[in-house]
Design a protein around this motif. Structure first.
Motif, PDB file in Angstrom:
ATOM      1  N   ALA A 135      -8.888  -2.917   3.544  1.00 29.01           N
ATOM      2  CA  ALA A 135      -7.545  -3.594   3.974  1.00 29.01           C
ATOM      3  C   ALA A 135      -6.633  -2.626   4.836  1.00 29.01           C
ATOM      4  N   ILE A 136      -6.748  -1.292   4.353  1.00 26.15           N
ATOM      5  CA  ILE A 136      -5.908  -0.287   5.089  1.00 26.15           C
ATOM      6  C   ILE A 136      -6.609  -0.275   6.631  1.00 26.15           C
ATOM      7  N   ASP A 137      -7.880  -0.181   6.582  1.00 19.04           N
ATOM      8  CA  ASP A 137      -8.527  -0.104   7.925  1.00 19.04           C
ATOM      9  C   ASP A 137      -8.380  -1.190   8.731  1.00 19.04           C
ATOM     10  N   ASP A 138      -8.317  -2.294   8.430  1.00 17.82           N
ATOM     11  CA  ASP A 138      -8.290  -3.701   9.180  1.00 17.82           C
ATOM     12  C   ASP A 138      -6.959  -4.104   9.402  1.00 17.82           C
ATOM     13  N   GLY A 139      -6.020  -3.376   8.917  1.00 16.03           N
ATOM     14  CA  GLY A 139      -4.561  -3.506   9.350  1.00 16.03           C
ATOM     15  C   GLY A 139      -3.721  -4.525   8.253  1.00 16.03           C
ATOM     16  N   ARG A 140      -4.743  -5.130   7.478  1.00 13.99           N
ATOM     17  CA  ARG A 140      -3.752  -5.964   6.478  1.00 13.99           C
ATOM     18  C   ARG A 140      -2.722  -5.424   5.525  1.00 13.99           C
ATOM     19  N   ILE A 141      -2.919  -4.301   5.312  1.00 18.53           N
ATOM     20  CA  ILE A 141      -2.163  -3.332   4.284  1.00 18.53           C
ATOM     21  C   ILE A 141      -1.058  -2.651   5.454  1.00 18.53           C
ATOM     22  N   GLY A 142      -1.850  -2.026   6.585  1.00 17.57           N
ATOM     23  CA  GLY A 142      -1.346  -1.511   7.389  1.00 17.57           C
ATOM     24  C   GLY A 142      -1.028   0.149   7.066  1.00 17.57           C
ATOM     25  N   VAL A 143      -0.625   0.814   7.776  1.00 18.44           N
ATOM     26  CA  VAL A 143      -0.436   2.301   7.527  1.00 18.44           C
ATOM     27  C   VAL A 143       0.478   2.218   6.182  1.00 18.44           C
ATOM     28  N   PRO A 144      -0.413   2.906   5.035  1.00 17.12           N
ATOM     29  CA  PRO A 144       0.342   3.313   3.833  1.00 17.12           C
ATOM     30  C   PRO A 144       1.529   3.969   3.818  1.00 17.12           C
ATOM     31  N   VAL A 145       2.680   3.670   3.448  1.00 15.36           N
ATOM     32  CA  VAL A 145       4.065   4.328   3.504  1.00 15.36           C
ATOM     33  C   VAL A 145       4.544   4.992   2.287  1.00 15.36           C
ATOM     34  N   LEU A 146       4.157   4.202   1.076  1.00 12.42           N
ATOM     35  CA  LEU A 146       4.666   4.789  -0.201  1.00 12.42           C
ATOM     36  C   LEU A 146       3.221   4.606  -1.256  1.00 12.42           C
ATOM     37  N   PHE A 260      -8.477   1.144 -16.754  1.00  7.39           N
ATOM     38  CA  PHE A 260      -7.984   0.989 -18.162  1.00  7.39           C
ATOM     39  C   PHE A 260      -8.888   0.241 -19.027  1.00  7.39           C
ATOM     40  N   PRO A 261      -9.542   0.526 -20.106  1.00  8.69           N
ATOM     41  CA  PRO A 261      -9.489   1.922 -20.576  1.00  8.69           C
ATOM     42  C   PRO A 261     -10.008   2.690 -19.602  1.00  8.69           C
ATOM     43  N   GLU A 262      -9.613   4.149 -19.828  1.00  9.97           N
ATOM     44  CA  GLU A 262      -9.989   5.130 -18.988  1.00  9.97           C
ATOM     45  C   GLU A 262     -11.786   5.281 -18.765  1.00  9.97           C
ATOM     46  N   GLY A 263     -12.242   5.374 -17.737  1.00  8.40           N
ATOM     47  CA  GLY A 263     -13.808   5.157 -17.668  1.00  8.40           C
ATOM     48  C   GLY A 263     -14.319   4.023 -17.304  1.00  8.40           C
ATOM     49  N   GLN A 264     -13.694   2.746 -17.463  1.00  9.49           N
ATOM     50  CA  GLN A 264     -13.935   1.562 -17.194  1.00  9.49           C
ATOM     51  C   GLN A 264     -13.768   1.157 -15.436  1.00  9.49           C
ATOM     52  N   GLU A 265     -14.654   0.521 -14.837  1.00 10.05           N
ATOM     53  CA  GLU A 265     -14.367   0.302 -13.430  1.00 10.05           C
ATOM     54  C   GLU A 265     -13.119  -0.228 -13.215  1.00 10.05           C
ATOM     55  N   GLY A 266     -12.577   0.325 -12.023  1.00 12.16           N
ATOM     56  CA  GLY A 266     -11.126  -0.058 -11.715  1.00 12.16           C
ATOM     57  C   GLY A 266     -11.029  -1.443 -11.191  1.00 12.16           C
ATOM     58  N   VAL A 267      -9.893  -2.028 -11.333  1.00 12.48           N
ATOM     59  CA  VAL A 267      -9.698  -3.526 -10.754  1.00 12.48           C
ATOM     60  C   VAL A 267      -8.516  -3.638  -9.969  1.00 12.48           C
ATOM     61  N   ASN A 268      -8.345  -4.424  -9.020  1.00  8.89           N
ATOM     62  CA  ASN A 268      -6.964  -4.525  -8.333  1.00  8.89           C
ATOM     63  C   ASN A 268      -6.249  -5.127  -9.239  1.00  8.89           C
ATOM     64  N   GLU A 269      -5.388  -4.489 -10.119  1.00  3.12           N
ATOM     65  CA  GLU A 269      -4.190  -5.281 -10.732  1.00  3.12           C
ATOM     66  C   GLU A 269      -3.191  -5.949 -10.097  1.00  3.12           C
ATOM     67  N   ILE A 270      -2.884  -5.249  -8.969  1.00  3.01           N
ATOM     68  CA  ILE A 270      -1.732  -5.935  -7.980  1.00  3.01           C
ATOM     69  C   ILE A 270      -2.438  -6.065  -6.595  1.00  3.01           C
ATOM     70  N   TRP A 271      -2.445  -7.144  -5.877  1.00  3.40           N
ATOM     71  CA  TRP A 271      -2.917  -7.452  -4.678  1.00  3.40           C
ATOM     72  C   TRP A 271      -2.151  -8.330  -3.930  1.00  3.40           C
ATOM     73  N   THR A 272      -1.066  -7.929  -3.297  1.00  2.00           N
ATOM     74  CA  THR A 272      -0.278  -8.898  -2.513  1.00  2.00           C
ATOM     75  C   THR A 272      -0.224  -8.410  -1.042  1.00  2.00           C
ATOM     76  N   VAL A 273      -1.490  -8.998  -0.519  1.00  2.00           N
ATOM     77  CA  VAL A 273      -1.825  -8.743   0.904  1.00  2.00           C
ATOM     78  C   VAL A 273      -1.479 -10.055   1.587  1.00  2.00           C
ATOM     79  N   PRO A 274      -1.091  -9.799   2.685  1.00  2.00           N
ATOM     80  CA  PRO A 274      -0.868 -11.094   3.532  1.00  2.00           C
ATOM     81  C   PRO A 274      -1.756 -12.147   3.419  1.00  2.00           C
ATOM     82  N   GLY A 275      -1.323 -13.361   2.697  1.00  2.00           N
ATOM     83  CA  GLY A 275      -2.279 -14.538   2.761  1.00  2.00           C
ATOM     84  C   GLY A 275      -3.210 -14.555   1.377  1.00  2.00           C
TER      85      GLY A 275
END
Ligand SMILES: NC(=O)c1ccc[n+]([C@@H]2O[C@H](COP(=O)([O-])OP(=O)(O)OC[C@H]3O[C@@H](n4cnc5c(N)ncnc54)[C@H](O)[C@@H]3O)[C@@H](O)[C@H]2O)c1
Length: 363
Positions: A135-146, A260-275
């Motif tokens: 989503a960074i590469d295709d512009g939906r997130i855009g250039v990460p600023v923070l 969470f817990p450590e070692g478990q597969e990461g998940v997108n806890e927050i995903w506020t990408v346009p649309g």
């Protein structure tokens, strides 16, 4: 013809390598080595590996195409350079090394020999992390600023006392930043791009009786894009709250990957990408947070397999592996700069990686 691979170092993480290598078609694990020969033999028996030897030199006589390196970090350089000089492709555990000059020598040795050199950062293979990168590469997130990397872990004192090399500057090269948070620092810079300046502080608040390196750190990183990020890391939390990497892009989108817990597969806890908006609330009081490090490693095994598959394919096809030595040098440079900044009280400018070596073969 099978790709003949050896495993260097037969401690805790080596089990993930043996299981991963055995799942990759076209790969044969022909031997393993450890200066503790009894450990190498027990490991070989447990994983059906025919040869167990006591040194890297002996392992390299078995006719290897490639090896994986699972030794303590300060030993990575000598093994990777020896492998390169022997024309053996190498996949090395993180961190690449404990100082940037060593990482440069490793990258240069690999370039000069024309071998494939990858470094294990298996969390990049989580679908949730790749979704952010896409989503960074295709512009939906855009250039990460923070950005924000948060590493709030629990380690009991036995974690440090069980392995004599841990927690000492000469044998471990660092503490929570070097060993644990380097994974999230890698992911942060994979999302944010080239880091150019770092400032930070390291402290030893909780484990001072057992270690001389830091168990806690706070840092600020600025990137060539103009973006900035913070890193917070500790192994001193009473409950292990896992790891989180968050980015805010120029489009206003925010995306995080939470482990969470450590070692478990990461998940997108927050995903506020346009649309496209999703939130997850993974913290509940019935989750067992303080997992033993062997359980943490076991939870990451499937992603070790994906990175080993990627490495084998890179060797066979001649393409670059998913995480190169240069990529791994970048996360180490941020860690090393936090140490320097904490020691000197100054903002540290990062030096770019050396240009690729041109040899007769690759000119
Ligand atoms: N990718 C991950 O998630 C992950 C997880 C854990 C550890 N690691 C990395 O793996 C490496 C090893 O960590 P570990 O927890 O398995 O440590 P460990 O202490 O359990 O095992 C290290 C092994 O290397 C052996 N060794 C030391 N010098 C050697 C040499 N010259 N040649 C061959 N073997 C040698 C030791 O005898 C020991 O058996 C570290 O760099 C660590 O950062 C990565």
């Amino acid at each position: 013809m099978a790709l003949r691979i050896g495993i260097v170092g037969c401690g805790k993480i080596a089990g993930n390598h043996a299981r991963a290598l055995q799942q990759v078609p076209g790969v044969e694990v022909v031997g393993c080595c450890d200066p503790d020969l009894e450990r190498a033999r027990t490991f070989a028996a447990a994983h059906g590996i025919t040869r167990a030897v006591g040194s890297v030199a002996e392992l390299f006589t078995l006719g290897l195409d490639a090896c994986t390196v699972c030794t303590p970090h300060p030993v990575h350089e000598e093994v990777v350079v020896a492998a390169a000089q022997a024309g053996i492709h190498v996949l090395c555990e993180k961190p690449i090394a404990v100082d940037v000059a060593a990482a440069d020598r490793m990258v240069e040795a690999a370039d000069r020999a024309g071998i494939t050199f990858g470094v294990l950062f298996q969390r990049r293979f989580w679908p949730a992390a790749r979704r952010i990168r896409d989503a960074i590469d295709d512009g939906r997130i855009g250039v990460p600023v923070l950005g924000e990397a948060s590493v709030i872990l629990h380690r009991p004192s036995s974690y440090y006392s069980a392995d004599a090399w841990r927690g000492r500057w000469d044998t471990d090269g660092g503490g929570v930043l070097m060993t644990q948070a380097v994974h999230q620092i890698d992911m942060l810079q994979w999302f944010m791009g080239e880091a150019v300046q770092v400032s930070g502080f390291i402290r030893t608040h909780t484990h001072g009786e057992h270690i001389e390196t830091e168990d806690s750190a706070s840092a600020v990183v600025s990137f060539a894009s103009g973006g900035t990020a913070t890193v917070t890391a500790t192994t001193g939390a009473n409950h292990n709250l896992g790891n989180r990497v968050t980015v805010l892009g120029q489009t206003g989108a925010v995306a995080s990957v939470l482990e969470f817990p450590e070692g478990q597969e990461g998940v997108n806890e927050i995903w506020t990408v346009p649309g496209d908006t999703e939130f997850r609330a993974p913290f509940t009081s019935d989750v067992r947070a303080n997992l033993d490090v062997t359980e943490v490693n076991a939870g990451l095994a499937d992603f070790h397999t994906l990175q080993v598959q990627d490495f084998a394919d890179a060797v066979l096809t001649g393409r670059a592996p998913a995480v190169t030595g240069r990529d791994a040098r970048a996360s180490l440079a941020i860690v090393a700069a936090v140490y320097e900044s904490s020691r000197t009280g100054r903002v540290v400018d990062l030096t770019p990686a050396p240009a690729p070596v041109t040899t007769k073969e690759n000119a």
